[in-house]
Each structure stands twice: as structure tokens, then as C-alpha cells.
Motif scaffolding. Structure first.
Motif, PDB file in Angstrom:
ATOM      1  N   LYS A   1      -5.025  -3.147   7.857  1.00 53.95           N
ATOM      2  CA  LYS A   1      -5.777  -2.532   6.761  1.00 53.95           C
ATOM      3  C   LYS A   1      -5.770  -3.396   5.508  1.00 53.95           C
ATOM      4  O   LYS A   1      -6.629  -3.247   4.636  1.00 53.95           O
ATOM      5  CB  LYS A   1      -5.189  -1.154   6.447  1.00 53.95           C
ATOM      6  CG  LYS A   1      -6.149  -0.264   5.676  1.00 53.95           C
ATOM      7  CD  LYS A   1      -5.856   1.196   5.898  1.00 53.95           C
ATOM      8  CE  LYS A   1      -6.935   2.045   5.247  1.00 53.95           C
ATOM      9  NZ  LYS A   1      -6.767   3.473   5.535  1.00 53.95           N
ATOM     10  N   SER A   2      -4.805  -4.321   5.416  1.00 57.52           N
ATOM     11  CA  SER A   2      -4.760  -5.195   4.243  1.00 57.52           C
ATOM     12  C   SER A   2      -5.909  -6.205   4.231  1.00 57.52           C
ATOM     13  O   SER A   2      -6.250  -6.740   3.184  1.00 57.52           O
ATOM     14  CB  SER A   2      -3.417  -5.933   4.192  1.00 57.52           C
ATOM     15  OG  SER A   2      -3.292  -6.841   5.280  1.00 57.52           O
ATOM     16  N   MET A   3      -6.514  -6.459   5.388  1.00 60.19           N
ATOM     17  CA  MET A   3      -7.644  -7.398   5.475  1.00 60.19           C
ATOM     18  C   MET A   3      -8.954  -6.615   5.377  1.00 60.19           C
ATOM     19  O   MET A   3      -9.710  -6.497   6.344  1.00 60.19           O
ATOM     20  CB  MET A   3      -7.560  -8.208   6.769  1.00 60.19           C
ATOM     21  CG  MET A   3      -6.319  -9.065   6.877  1.00 60.19           C
ATOM     22  SD  MET A   3      -6.277 -10.087   8.387  1.00 60.19           S
ATOM     23  CE  MET A   3      -6.031  -8.840   9.638  1.00 60.19           C
ATOM     24  N   GLN A   4      -9.226  -6.058   4.213  1.00 64.17           N
ATOM     25  CA  GLN A   4     -10.366  -5.167   4.041  1.00 64.17           C
ATOM     26  C   GLN A   4     -11.706  -5.857   4.263  1.00 64.17           C
ATOM     27  O   GLN A   4     -12.664  -5.230   4.715  1.00 64.17           O
ATOM     28  CB  GLN A   4     -10.336  -4.555   2.626  1.00 64.17           C
ATOM     29  CG  GLN A   4      -9.220  -3.571   2.380  1.00 64.17           C
ATOM     30  CD  GLN A   4      -9.513  -2.204   2.999  1.00 64.17           C
ATOM     31  OE1 GLN A   4     -10.589  -1.963   3.511  1.00 64.17           O
ATOM     32  NE2 GLN A   4      -8.524  -1.320   2.958  1.00 64.17           N
ATOM     33  N   SER A   5     -11.796  -7.138   3.965  1.00 60.17           N
ATOM     34  CA  SER A   5     -13.092  -7.825   4.040  1.00 60.17           C
ATOM     35  C   SER A   5     -13.470  -8.258   5.454  1.00 60.17           C
ATOM     36  O   SER A   5     -14.602  -8.683   5.687  1.00 60.17           O
ATOM     37  CB  SER A   5     -13.083  -9.057   3.131  1.00 60.17           C
ATOM     38  OG  SER A   5     -12.072  -9.971   3.525  1.00 60.17           O
TER      39      SER A   5
ATOM     40  N   SER B   1     -11.281   2.805  13.486  1.00 62.14           N
ATOM     41  CA  SER B   1     -10.953   4.116  12.912  1.00 62.14           C
ATOM     42  C   SER B   1     -10.255   4.000  11.564  1.00 62.14           C
ATOM     43  O   SER B   1     -10.329   4.922  10.734  1.00 62.14           O
ATOM     44  CB  SER B   1     -10.069   4.905  13.879  1.00 62.14           C
ATOM     45  OG  SER B   1      -8.736   4.391  13.902  1.00 62.14           O
ATOM     46  N   LEU B   2      -9.594   2.883  11.311  1.00 67.26           N
ATOM     47  CA  LEU B   2      -8.895   2.709  10.034  1.00 67.26           C
ATOM     48  C   LEU B   2      -9.855   2.671   8.862  1.00 67.26           C
ATOM     49  O   LEU B   2      -9.443   2.895   7.709  1.00 67.26           O
ATOM     50  CB  LEU B   2      -8.069   1.417  10.064  1.00 67.26           C
ATOM     51  CG  LEU B   2      -6.873   1.400  11.033  1.00 67.26           C
ATOM     52  CD1 LEU B   2      -6.273   0.006  11.115  1.00 67.26           C
ATOM     53  CD2 LEU B   2      -5.813   2.404  10.587  1.00 67.26           C
TER      54      LEU B   2
ATOM     55  N   HIS C   1      -3.566   9.673   9.998  1.00 67.73           N
ATOM     56  CA  HIS C   1      -4.400  10.308  11.022  1.00 67.73           C
ATOM     57  C   HIS C   1      -4.715   9.334  12.151  1.00 67.73           C
ATOM     58  O   HIS C   1      -4.675   9.690  13.343  1.00 67.73           O
ATOM     59  CB  HIS C   1      -5.705  10.809  10.386  1.00 67.73           C
ATOM     60  CG  HIS C   1      -5.594  12.180   9.822  1.00 67.73           C
ATOM     61  ND1 HIS C   1      -6.474  13.197  10.119  1.00 67.73           N
ATOM     62  CD2 HIS C   1      -4.690  12.723   8.965  1.00 67.73           C
ATOM     63  CE1 HIS C   1      -6.126  14.291   9.475  1.00 67.73           C
ATOM     64  NE2 HIS C   1      -5.046  14.024   8.754  1.00 67.73           N
ATOM     65  N   SER C   2      -5.059   8.111  11.809  1.00 58.87           N
ATOM     66  CA  SER C   2      -5.409   7.116  12.815  1.00 58.87           C
ATOM     67  C   SER C   2      -4.244   6.858  13.765  1.00 58.87           C
ATOM     68  O   SER C   2      -4.418   6.835  14.998  1.00 58.87           O
ATOM     69  CB  SER C   2      -5.828   5.809  12.135  1.00 58.87           C
ATOM     70  OG  SER C   2      -6.093   4.807  13.085  1.00 58.87           O
ATOM     71  N   MET C   3      -3.056   6.666  13.214  1.00 58.95           N
ATOM     72  CA  MET C   3      -1.893   6.395  14.050  1.00 58.95           C
ATOM     73  C   MET C   3      -1.523   7.596  14.912  1.00 58.95           C
ATOM     74  O   MET C   3      -1.086   7.448  16.057  1.00 58.95           O
ATOM     75  CB  MET C   3      -0.696   5.997  13.170  1.00 58.95           C
ATOM     76  CG  MET C   3      -0.866   4.664  12.455  1.00 58.95           C
ATOM     77  SD  MET C   3      -0.965   3.276  13.608  1.00 58.95           S
ATOM     78  CE  MET C   3       0.659   3.309  14.342  1.00 58.95           C
ATOM     79  N   LEU C   4      -1.710   8.806  14.363  1.00 57.27           N
ATOM     80  CA  LEU C   4      -1.359  10.002  15.123  1.00 57.27           C
ATOM     81  C   LEU C   4      -2.269  10.173  16.335  1.00 57.27           C
ATOM     82  O   LEU C   4      -1.798  10.386  17.463  1.00 57.27           O
ATOM     83  CB  LEU C   4      -1.461  11.233  14.221  1.00 57.27           C
ATOM     84  CG  LEU C   4      -1.222  12.577  14.906  1.00 57.27           C
ATOM     85  CD1 LEU C   4       0.215  12.685  15.408  1.00 57.27           C
ATOM     86  CD2 LEU C   4      -1.540  13.730  13.967  1.00 57.27           C
ATOM     87  N   PHE C   5      -3.582  10.043  16.126  1.00 54.67           N
ATOM     88  CA  PHE C   5      -4.515  10.299  17.220  1.00 54.67           C
ATOM     89  C   PHE C   5      -4.534   9.175  18.249  1.00 54.67           C
ATOM     90  O   PHE C   5      -4.754   9.425  19.434  1.00 54.67           O
ATOM     91  CB  PHE C   5      -5.920  10.535  16.652  1.00 54.67           C
ATOM     92  CG  PHE C   5      -6.111  11.906  16.064  1.00 54.67           C
ATOM     93  CD1 PHE C   5      -6.432  12.979  16.863  1.00 54.67           C
ATOM     94  CD2 PHE C   5      -5.947  12.121  14.706  1.00 54.67           C
ATOM     95  CE1 PHE C   5      -6.594  14.249  16.334  1.00 54.67           C
ATOM     96  CE2 PHE C   5      -6.108  13.386  14.160  1.00 54.67           C
ATOM     97  CZ  PHE C   5      -6.427  14.463  14.978  1.00 54.67           C
ATOM     98  N   VAL C   6      -4.325   7.929  17.825  1.00 60.41           N
ATOM     99  CA  VAL C   6      -4.371   6.829  18.791  1.00 60.41           C
ATOM    100  C   VAL C   6      -3.128   6.795  19.669  1.00 60.41           C
ATOM    101  O   VAL C   6      -3.149   6.189  20.744  1.00 60.41           O
ATOM    102  CB  VAL C   6      -4.555   5.481  18.061  1.00 60.41           C
ATOM    103  CG1 VAL C   6      -3.224   4.956  17.494  1.00 60.41           C
ATOM    104  CG2 VAL C   6      -5.181   4.443  18.976  1.00 60.41           C
ATOM    105  N   THR C   7      -2.056   7.436  19.237  1.00 60.90           N
ATOM    106  CA  THR C   7      -0.820   7.443  20.029  1.00 60.90           C
ATOM    107  C   THR C   7      -0.606   8.769  20.755  1.00 60.90           C
ATOM    108  O   THR C   7       0.520   9.069  21.173  1.00 60.90           O
ATOM    109  CB  THR C   7       0.396   7.157  19.128  1.00 60.90           C
ATOM    110  OG1 THR C   7       0.417   8.096  18.042  1.00 60.90           O
ATOM    111  CG2 THR C   7       0.339   5.753  18.572  1.00 60.90           C
TER     112      THR C   7
END
Length: 326
Positions: A90-94, A166-167, A174-180
Motif C-alpha cells: 500500500k505504500s507504493m500508491q502510484s 482490493s487494497l 478488511h482486505s486482510m480479513l477477507f483474503v485470509t
């Protein structure tokens, strides 16, 4: 004397070292023949051909051993490593999502290549590792194996592509919860297919599904105000992460099948490389490449080597990729 035992005699005019080499070669040939017979038996309907020694000396049922303490340490390290991946991505937004996922898998495959070359080297000479040599000759270089590796890599690429996308559309939690949530899906599948499963696993999965439904309340009643940032929950992002969990089931299925006889790096390297190639092609077709900036290059192949992205990608490749996933 059983048929598979090597006769204990010494040929005239042969040194002790030569005799040892001849004996090892005969044993290797016998093991290769047995492996080929078992493989042919599996291809003809799952009936495995056993040697006379197997019939005379059937294996006794093994008792269940308690896991060693260092396995739990390794599991905790892998869990912490995988959990840090979302922050780095997520730190690489571009960077577009498919490209980020492709970079992450590309660089991880470079690390896995070292282990792959070593295992192939061991398996290429029967004297070094006879069992690996048999597997390499009788099972690895087959179209069925290549097809399973390709399908596993495709499933892994879908998993990463959907999850990293999804991020951008939901919160990180939410993303980490649903993907795992794939363990819950596995239990659900076992119940539907009437596979053996414990009551505790069923109860735990029901609690997990209730938690997922409650978590969707954030996305329904507090939706994301901007799909470009993804700092707040959103149904689109939750759905993409959930589809990523479904895709991961394919990776687990083929992985459990192949890893029952295939060594770690001979499986992990080609699968990771294939998934990175799929994501790179998808990024080149469907995503718009941002214009280059100072210290930032967005090339599909080597864009990760830019000074702005290199430290993050190397971390993602080694910590979440190698320590966590592998």
C-alpha cells in the motif's frame, strides 16, 4: 533371497571401489524401476504396483508425532511476515495493483531460483540422491506435472492480483480479513462434500462466518468515500479480497497434490514465476503505465529496481514472500 536384493559377490578383476559403484548403480536402477511401476499403476486407475519386498514387509501404521517446538516458532515468524505485506504494497500508491503484485512475485522467484538449481543439481545425479533422481525421471518431467504447476501458478496469480487490487477499494483490515478466510471455505466445502471434519472445526468456522457478516456492516453502513484511497471499508474491495481467497483454494489444492512427492523449491519456483508472468502480462494489457518520475520507473520487468521502490520490493520478496509464504 528376495528379487530386489543385490547379489553379494565380487567380480574378478574389479577393485573394491568399482564394486561399490556397481552395487550402488544396481540399487538405483531397481529403485527407478519400482518408481516407474508405481507411476504406471497410478496412471491406470490408481492401482499402485508393489514389489515383493513390500508384500513381505508391509509398513506398520505410524504413530502421530507431536510437532517440535521450533515448528511453532517458524509458524509465528511466517504469520508475522505475511501480515506485513499489505503495508509495504500500500505504500507504493502510484504503482498499479497488477504491476505491484507482479514485482513482488518476480523478485521472490529470483530468491527461490537458488534453491531450485540446488535441488535440480542433487536430483540430476543418481549417486547423490537416488530418491530425488527417481522422482525427477519418472514424475517431474511429465505433461501432467507441468499442467498442474501451470494451474497452480495461475491460481496464485489470480489470488495476488485480486487481493492487491482490493487494497485500493477497502481498508487494509478488511482486505486482510477477507483474503485470509480460505480456511472457512475449506471447512464449508468439506461439509458440502461430506468429508471427515471435527465438530470443533465446524463450530469455529460458523463463528468465523458470523464475524465476516458482521464485518460487512462497515462496508454497508460506512462505505468508502473515495475508491482511489481505500482507507475506509468498501464492498468492492471486500468482494475482490474474498475472490482472492477463493482463488487461493486452487493454489492449495494443486500444492497439496504436488508437494506430496515434490521437493519444496522444485514446486515453489516455477509456480511463483508463472504467477508473476501472468500478472505482468495482465498489467501490460489492462493497466495504464504512469509516466516516469525522478527515482521512479514503472516498467513491467525491472521497474521494481527503481530507487523509490527497490527497498520495499526487496523486503516484500524476502520477508513476506520467502519467510512467510514459502
Amino acid at each position: 533371497r528376495s528379487k530386489t536384493q543385490t547379489p553379494n559377490y565380487k567380480m574378478e578383476g574389479v577393485t573394491d571401489d568399482d564394486q561399490v559403484a556397481i552395487t550402488q548403480q544396481e540399487e538405483t536402477n531397481q529403485m527407478m524401476k519400482k518408481g516407474e511401476e508405481e507411476d504406471e499403476g497410478e496412471d491406470k486407475g490408481g492401482v499402485v504396483v508393489h514389489s515383493d519386498d513390500d508384500r513381505e514387509n508391509p509398513q506398520q501404521p505410524q504413530t502421530k508425532q507431536k510437532p517440535k517446538w521450533w515448528i511453532w516458532v517458524l509458524l509465528c515468524a511466517a504469520l508475522l511476515s505475511v501480515s506485513s505485506a499489505a503495508t509495504g504494497l500500500k505504500s507504493m500508491q502510484s504503482v498499479p495493483p497488477f504491476r505491484k503484485a507482479s514485482w513482488r512475485l518476480q523478485t521472490t522467484s529470483y530468491i527461490l531460483l537458488v534453491g531450485f538449481v540446488y535441488e535440480m543439481y542433487k536430483a540430476s545425479y543418481s549417486g547423490r540422491d537416488p530418491s530425488a533422481y527417481i522422482i525427477l525421471r519418472s514424475k517431474y518431467f511429465k505433461w501432467k506435472t507441468f499442467a498442474c504447476l501451470g494451474l497452480s501458478g495461475t491460481a496464485l496469480g489470480l489470488h495476488f492480483g485480486l487481493w492487491v487490487s482490493s487494497l485500493n477499494y477497502t481498508s487494509m483490515a478488511h482486505s486482510m480479513l477477507f483474503v485470509t478466510c480460505h480456511p472457512l471455505l475449506i471447512v464449508f466445502g468439506c461439509v458440502v462434500l461430506r468429508k471427515p471434519i471435527s465438530k470443533g472445526e465446524i463450530i469455529g468456522s460458523v463463528i468465523g462466518f458470523v464475524g465476516l457478516i458482521l464485518t460487512l456492516g462497515d462496508s454497508l453502513f460506512f462505505p468508502s468515500s473515495s475508491y482511489d484511497i481505500g482507507d475506509t471499508p468498501g464492498l468492492l474491495g471486500d468482494g475482490l479480497a474474498f475472490l482472492g481467497a477463493i482463488a487461493f483454494l486452487g493454489y492449495l489444492y494443486y500444492g497439496s497434490t504436488l508437494r506430496s512427492w515434490m521437493s519444496l523449491y522444485m514446486y515453489a519456483f516455477p509456480v511463483t514465476l508463472i504467477s508473476s508472468l501472468w500478472l505482468g502480462v495482465a498489467s501490460a494489457i489492462f493497466e495504464t503505465t504512469p509516466p516516469p518520475q525522478e527515482g521512479m520507473s514503472y516498467g513491467v520487468i525491472l521497474g521494481w529496481s527503481s530507487p523509490a521502490f527497490f527497498p520495499v520490493i526487496v523486503y516484500l520478496a524476502f520477508v513476506p514472500g520467502f519467510i512467510g509464504h514459502t
